[in-house]
Design a protein around this motif. Structure first.
Motif, PDB file in Angstrom:
ATOM      1  N   GLY A 508       0.836  -1.130   0.209  1.00  0.00           N
ATOM      2  CA  GLY A 508       0.082   0.182  -0.043  1.00  0.00           C
ATOM      3  C   GLY A 508       0.956   1.184   0.058  1.00  0.00           C
ATOM      4  N   ASP A 509       2.124   1.182  -0.293  1.00  0.00           N
ATOM      5  CA  ASP A 509       2.784   2.313  -0.428  1.00  0.00           C
ATOM      6  C   ASP A 509       3.425   2.455  -2.092  1.00  0.00           C
ATOM      7  OD1 ASP A 509       3.252   3.260   1.915  1.00  0.00           O
ATOM      8  OD2 ASP A 509       4.988   2.031   2.347  1.00  0.00           O
ATOM      9  N   TRP A 510       3.433   3.759  -2.537  1.00  0.00           N
ATOM     10  CA  TRP A 510       3.970   3.966  -3.853  1.00  0.00           C
ATOM     11  C   TRP A 510       5.588   4.284  -3.760  1.00  0.00           C
ATOM     12  CZ3 TRP A 510       1.171   2.841  -7.456  1.00  0.00           C
ATOM     13  CH2 TRP A 510      -0.046   3.305  -7.706  1.00  0.00           C
ATOM     14  N   ILE A 511       6.567   3.472  -4.646  1.00  0.00           N
ATOM     15  CA  ILE A 511       7.683   3.503  -4.523  1.00  0.00           C
ATOM     16  C   ILE A 511       8.378   3.560  -5.964  1.00  0.00           C
ATOM     17  CG2 ILE A 511       8.009   2.221  -2.236  1.00  0.00           C
ATOM     18  CD1 ILE A 511       9.006  -0.181  -3.809  1.00  0.00           C
ATOM     19  N   THR A 512       9.568   4.223  -6.019  1.00  0.00           N
ATOM     20  CA  THR A 512      10.470   3.866  -7.132  1.00  0.00           C
ATOM     21  C   THR A 512      11.736   3.190  -6.924  1.00  0.00           C
ATOM     22  OG1 THR A 512       9.551   5.944  -7.977  1.00  0.00           O
ATOM     23  CG2 THR A 512      11.675   5.014  -9.017  1.00  0.00           C
ATOM     24  N   ILE A 513      11.942   2.121  -7.480  1.00  0.00           N
ATOM     25  CA  ILE A 513      13.189   1.453  -7.252  1.00  0.00           C
ATOM     26  C   ILE A 513      14.133   1.982  -8.484  1.00  0.00           C
ATOM     27  CG2 ILE A 513      14.537  -0.703  -7.202  1.00  0.00           C
ATOM     28  CD1 ILE A 513      12.020  -1.961  -6.052  1.00  0.00           C
ATOM     29  N   THR A 514      15.160   2.693  -8.267  1.00  0.00           N
ATOM     30  CA  THR A 514      16.195   2.959  -9.206  1.00  0.00           C
ATOM     31  C   THR A 514      17.044   2.116  -9.762  1.00  0.00           C
ATOM     32  OG1 THR A 514      17.921   3.410  -7.874  1.00  0.00           O
ATOM     33  CG2 THR A 514      16.410   5.251  -7.739  1.00  0.00           C
ATOM     34  N   ARG A 524       1.565   6.730   0.767  1.00  0.00           N
ATOM     35  CA  ARG A 524       0.700   5.462   0.664  1.00  0.00           C
ATOM     36  C   ARG A 524       0.043   5.629  -0.775  1.00  0.00           C
ATOM     37  NH1 ARG A 524       0.791   1.488   3.530  1.00  0.00           N
ATOM     38  NH2 ARG A 524      -1.423   1.133   3.561  1.00  0.00           N
ATOM     39  N   SER A 525      -0.175   4.382  -1.269  1.00  0.00           N
ATOM     40  CA  SER A 525      -0.740   4.404  -2.659  1.00  0.00           C
ATOM     41  C   SER A 525      -2.328   4.585  -2.558  1.00  0.00           C
ATOM     42  CB  SER A 525      -0.366   3.170  -3.259  1.00  0.00           C
ATOM     43  OG  SER A 525      -0.797   1.839  -2.468  1.00  0.00           O
ATOM     44  N   ARG A 535       0.390  10.233 -11.220  1.00  0.00           N
ATOM     45  CA  ARG A 535       0.241   9.982  -9.914  1.00  0.00           C
ATOM     46  C   ARG A 535       1.338  10.626  -9.172  1.00  0.00           C
ATOM     47  NH1 ARG A 535       0.001   3.578 -10.784  1.00  0.00           N
ATOM     48  NH2 ARG A 535       2.129   3.827 -10.766  1.00  0.00           N
ATOM     49  N   MET A 536       0.763  11.275  -8.110  1.00  0.00           N
ATOM     50  CA  MET A 536       1.856  12.092  -7.081  1.00  0.00           C
ATOM     51  C   MET A 536       1.597  11.554  -5.667  1.00  0.00           C
ATOM     52  SD  MET A 536       0.754  15.771  -8.524  1.00  0.00           S
ATOM     53  CE  MET A 536      -1.058  15.739  -8.646  1.00  0.00           C
ATOM     54  N   GLY A 537       2.641  11.750  -5.136  1.00  0.00           N
ATOM     55  CA  GLY A 537       2.963  11.072  -3.720  1.00  0.00           C
ATOM     56  C   GLY A 537       2.516  12.553  -2.884  1.00  0.00           C
ATOM     57  N   SER A 538       1.933  12.270  -1.679  1.00  0.00           N
ATOM     58  CA  SER A 538       1.634  13.278  -0.943  1.00  0.00           C
ATOM     59  C   SER A 538       2.767  13.702  -0.011  1.00  0.00           C
ATOM     60  CB  SER A 538       0.461  12.982   0.304  1.00  0.00           C
ATOM     61  OG  SER A 538       0.900  11.733   0.772  1.00  0.00           O
ATOM     62  N   ARG A 619      -0.362  11.102   9.530  1.00  0.00           N
ATOM     63  CA  ARG A 619      -1.622  12.017   9.043  1.00  0.00           C
ATOM     64  C   ARG A 619      -2.716  11.191   8.379  1.00  0.00           C
ATOM     65  NH1 ARG A 619       2.332  17.053   6.626  1.00  0.00           N
ATOM     66  NH2 ARG A 619       3.938  15.489   6.753  1.00  0.00           N
ATOM     67  N   LEU A 620      -3.880  11.686   8.932  1.00  0.00           N
ATOM     68  CA  LEU A 620      -5.014  10.841   8.574  1.00  0.00           C
ATOM     69  C   LEU A 620      -5.535  11.110   7.001  1.00  0.00           C
ATOM     70  CD1 LEU A 620      -7.728  11.014  11.472  1.00  0.00           C
ATOM     71  CD2 LEU A 620      -6.197   9.017  10.799  1.00  0.00           C
ATOM     72  N   GLU A 621      -4.931  10.617   6.127  1.00  0.00           N
ATOM     73  CA  GLU A 621      -5.304  11.102   4.710  1.00  0.00           C
ATOM     74  C   GLU A 621      -6.309  10.359   4.296  1.00  0.00           C
ATOM     75  OE1 GLU A 621      -1.048  12.379   2.921  1.00  0.00           O
ATOM     76  OE2 GLU A 621      -1.380  10.099   2.948  1.00  0.00           O
ATOM     77  N   VAL A 622      -6.667   9.227   4.456  1.00  0.00           N
ATOM     78  CA  VAL A 622      -7.790   8.379   3.837  1.00  0.00           C
ATOM     79  C   VAL A 622      -8.865   8.576   4.571  1.00  0.00           C
ATOM     80  CG1 VAL A 622      -8.564   5.856   3.256  1.00  0.00           C
ATOM     81  CG2 VAL A 622      -5.894   6.488   2.812  1.00  0.00           C
ATOM     82  N   PRO A 623      -8.946   8.488   5.892  1.00  0.00           N
ATOM     83  CA  PRO A 623     -10.203   9.044   6.467  1.00  0.00           C
ATOM     84  C   PRO A 623     -10.643  10.366   6.160  1.00  0.00           C
ATOM     85  CG  PRO A 623      -8.695   7.895   8.002  1.00  0.00           C
ATOM     86  CD  PRO A 623      -7.931   8.276   6.769  1.00  0.00           C
TER      87      PRO A 623
END
Length: 660
Positions: A508-514, A524-525, A535-538, A619-623
């Motif tokens: 449930g996370d967005w990541i980049t592997i270089t 969080r995805s 798509r942008m990460g908060s 931080r309570l992003e999803v709720p």
């Protein structure tokens, strides 16, 4: 933040550090004894560790001197996830391994404890072992048996470590909450697992004040019908309530510790997910799985061993406390700080590190950024010469945090390794993290951890390099949950991690592997911003906005609108004296446009009194997103899991006014 093509390293380990690192010695030893590659450094070792899982974990057990009461038949009988079967036939005991150093170094400190006076008090290895032996005997006398649950309502104090180790020695199952949790939050957790013993303080000190908890403890006792005993720990000096047992009496004995030899997959403890909706997930991890995973992580990744002093700012309600206690497995002295991270001043954590001679300093990314903003100069103003590594977790460390830490220590001539790590309560460990033998680049986690098949996948399950994707783990880890409590058919466990990609852990996370094998975490995805197909990460937005001195903290939400539109408000908690006028709005927008992109610029900027968080500071992003979509508060969030539930009504009202 997209990783640069090939940024220059911020830090490089010297040849002496590389040669002395435990992971270097482990690789050479595993090459001789277990078929690991002798050459190719960490990348070759990691590849071997994921392609030859049984060989790798057998090597970790041998290298660490794990003592099996009965031998294992195989290392990995079934690699399928969920339900991988590790070391069938083996028995062992976690607490036995945590107290091994008592034989070799009985008079050296196992624990150094500090409160807000910042004066450290030691507990020697022999004294810790004696207390664990005494308390384990008393727990058995109370009828506590392997598999029974033992709970702690305790701050980060030595008694909590003793209680955990005594519980594990008996083969019972530990679970804990910090005393800043209210009764409802604690009951939402403990009622699920039905403890037979409760260890509880009468209160705690935080921010220069005493916080009494006798009424909360009375409520817990009344609402936990399975309790056979409550053990009173008088941190504030009050007498034991009626019917409670006295901590000092239970730990006064001299019984030799008896370490119950339990199966490898026998439960060690129950941890709880943030639990922002419904009841918290009660995550069960095993004695053997945690023992091996933590030996790997603390010895090979954190490079800890005898002579080190391991500090991490945490409470007993967060997985990092369990991880911290496991420092004992490597013979390391564990530093326990019970108090506010910023009392009497923002430099409080650094002061504790100075007074205790910490060699490894763990904290949150938020604390690093707060120190930077407050003009703290830790390495200049304090003697932190023993610190070789500063590690951060909880949220991604922004690039400015990397640079600030590096510059603060470099100015004093220190050779500081910065370890930004990321994992989860779900495995009580890291997926991506640090290694002392490779360069550190700004904004990146150095490596995927050993034995961890970490990949970034697109929605079709295709691995990505250099692009944002879902964090997945394609190989089982010993510390993955053996189950969730009260999930008899395993459906909640499967839904949590294995629904998107069957047989593969999706975190449930967005990541980049270089292409260098380093990792960038974007947030969080499930709360990711997706505007015009981008798509942008908060975390990227927080990093840009919170550089502005007027912004104390922020919260960004992206909402898919019923008409196909997309609304992206930015909520800002202002610093004292700041006001959200047109000038500040323009500066926020310009900062985001210049540092990120025009697509990242919010539709609205809204002033709020504070940002709502979970009890572990996320931080309570999803709720908040669900509230803004019109979901009722009662279905969106469990108020007992939020630091200030009163903050949420604002978003419910905002949804209502926008709907008209």
């Amino acid at each position: 933040m997209t990783p640069a093509a090939n940024p220059a390293p911020l830090w490089q380990p010297g040849p002496d550090r590389i040669a002395a690192a435990r992971v270097t010695r482990f690789q050479a030893w595993a090459a001789r004894h277990h078929g690991a590659p002798a050459d190719g450094g960490y990348p070759a070792l990691h590849r071997w560790s994921t392609e030859r899982l049984p060989d790798f974990w057998r090597a970790v057990a041998d290298w660490s001197g794990v003592r099996f009461g009965t031998p294992y038949e195989s290392v990995l009988a079934d690699p399928a996830m969920p339900g991988a079967r590790w070391f069938p036939g083996a028995t062992l005991n976690y607490a036995e391994h945590a107290l091994r150093a008592a034989g070799e170094r009985p008079d050296e400190p196992a624990l150094l404890h500090a409160d807000e006076t910042h004066e450290p008090a030691p507990v020697s290895w022999s004294e810790l072992r004696r207390q664990v032996g005494a308390l384990a005997a008393e727990l058995r006398a109370l009828g506590v048996r392997p598999g029974d649950r033992v709970s702690g309502y305790l701050p980060n104090i030595p008694q909590a470590v003793t209680a955990l180790l005594a519980t594990a020695a008996v083969g019972a199952v530990w679970t804990s909450c910090a005393p800043d949790f209210g009764a409802r939050s604690v009951l939402d957790r403990f009622q699920q697992v039905e403890p037979v013993v409760l260890f509880a303080v009468d209160g705690y000190r935080y921010g220069g004040k005493e916080h009494h908890r006798a009424d909360t403890v009375a409520e817990l006792r009344a609402e936990l019908p399975t309790l056979r005993a409550t053990v009173h720990i008088p941190l504030l000096g009050t007498p034991a309530p009626d019917g409670a047992l006295d901590w000092a009496a239970l730990t006064a004995g001299t019984a030799e510790p008896v370490f119950e030899q339990v199966p490898f997959d026998h439960p060690l403890w129950v941890l709880y997910s943030s639990g922002t909706t419904g009841l918290p997930k009660a995550i069960v991890q095993s004695q053997g799985g945690i023992l091996l995973e933590h030996l790997k992580q603390l010895s090979l990744h954190c490079d800890l061993g005898p002579g080190d002093r391991f500090f991490w700012y945490t409470s007993t309600g967060w997985m990092m406390w369990n991880f911290l206690v496991s420092g004992l497995l490597t013979g390391t002295t564990v530093v326990l700080y019970d108090g506010s991270p910023g009392h009497p001043g923002t430099d409080a954590q650094w002061t504790v590190a100075e007074r205790t001679g910490a060699t490894f300093f763990g904290t949150s990314a938020a604390y690093v950024m707060a120190c930077r903003k407050a003009g703290v100069h830790p390495a200049r103003d304090l003697d932190l010469s023993r610190i070789g590594c500063v590690a951060t977790t909880g949220s991604p460390l922004p690039p400015d945090g990397f640079r600030w830490l590096h510059d603060e220590f470099a100015d004093t001539g220190a050779d500081l390794w910065i370890a930004s790590v990321s994992g989860g309560t779900d495995v009580c460990s890291c997926f991506a993290g640090a290694v002392p033998t490779l360069p550190v680049r700004v904004g990146e986690l150095q490596v995927a951890c050993l034995g961890t098949g970490l990949q970034s996948w697109d929605p079709h399950g295709k691995p990505l390099i250099g692009e944002v994707g879902e964090l997945v783990v394609t190989t089982p880890m010993p510390s993955m949950p053996i189950r969730f409590w009260n999930d008899p058919d395993g459906s909640r466990y499967r839904e949590s991690y294995f629904e998107m990609f069957p047989g593969v852990w999706r975190h449930g996370d967005w990541i980049t592997i270089t292409d260098r094998g380093s990792v960038v975490i974007h947030g969080r995805s499930d709360s990711t911003l997706n505007r015009q197909g981008v798509r942008m990460g908060s975390a990227d937005i927080y990093e840009a906005v919170e550089r502005l001195p007027e912004i104390r903290e922020s919260l960004v939400i992206g909402l898919e609108e019923p008409d196909g539109g997309y609304w992206m408000p930015l909520f800002v908690h202002l610093a004292p004296g700041a006001s959200l006028d047109d000038g500040l709005r323009d500066r926020i927008k310009r900062t985001i446009r210049e540092q990120l992109s025009p697509r990242h610029v919010p539709d609205d900027i809204i002033d709020i009194p504070a940002v709502p968080h979970t009890l572990t500071g996320k931080r309570l992003e999803v709720p908040v997103k669900r509230l803004l979509q019109g979901a009722p508060l009662t279905r969106t969030v469990n108020p007992g899991s939020v630091d200030d539930p009163g903050l949420l009504a604002f978003y419910e009202e905002l949804a209502r006014t926008r709907g008209h």
